[in-house]
Design an enzyme around this catalytic site. Sequence first.
Site, PDB file in Angstrom:
ATOM      1  N   CYS A 133      -0.610  -4.300   8.825  1.00 12.70           N
ATOM      2  CA  CYS A 133      -0.688  -2.874   9.175  1.00 12.70           C
ATOM      3  C   CYS A 133      -0.161  -2.670  10.599  1.00 12.70           C
ATOM      4  O   CYS A 133       0.666  -1.793  10.853  1.00 12.70           O
ATOM      5  CB  CYS A 133      -2.125  -2.395   9.122  1.00 12.70           C
TER       6      CYS A 133
ATOM      7  N   CYS B 170       0.812  -1.221   0.000  1.00 10.44           N
ATOM      8  CA  CYS B 170       0.000   0.000   0.000  1.00 10.44           C
ATOM      9  C   CYS B 170       0.842   1.266   0.000  1.00 10.44           C
ATOM     10  O   CYS B 170       0.318   2.346  -0.212  1.00 10.44           O
ATOM     11  CB  CYS B 170      -0.904   0.014   1.234  1.00 10.44           C
TER      12      CYS B 170
HETATM   13 FE1  FES Z   1      -1.154   0.171   4.484  1.00 13.29          FE
HETATM   14 FE2  FES Z   1      -2.403  -0.485   6.660  1.00 13.29          FE
HETATM   15  S1  FES Z   1      -3.287  -0.222   4.680  1.00 13.29           S
HETATM   16  S2  FES Z   1      -0.270  -0.347   6.391  1.00 13.29           S
END
Ligand code: FES
Length: 118
Positions: free
Chosen positions: A104, A35
């Site tokens: 995360c 992400c």
């Molecule tokens: Fe990227 Fe949580 S969505 S670390």
Amino acid sequence: MSPYEEVILEHWRNPRNRGRLDKPDLVGVEVNPLCGDAVRLELQVAEGRVTDVRFDGQGCAISQAAASLLTELIRGRTVAELREMRDEELLSALGGVIPTRRNCALLPLRALRRALGG
Ligand code: FES
């Protein structure tokens, strides 16, 4: 709201130790490749013990709240103790994390391990 959601929201709204140190002894940066979210941890160490700590970064509420909580967990501990710190300690301090958000929540712990050279 679950205990987990309360802890995340509280740290997300009132982050502890966010910022930078003037002269950190140890620095670790970790990016989640899935992400792009990132956490940077800076530690001041004296006689093998963490005397001050800051985090910085950008990303989802869980990663940033976990970084805030982690700074509270590591201040005052020895580097040797931090090398032994297990994922479960942070996950349980967060009140338990659903499996799909473990990455995360553990992003700041991976940043810490980078700072410690492992
Ligand atoms: Fe990227 Fe949580 S969505 S670390």
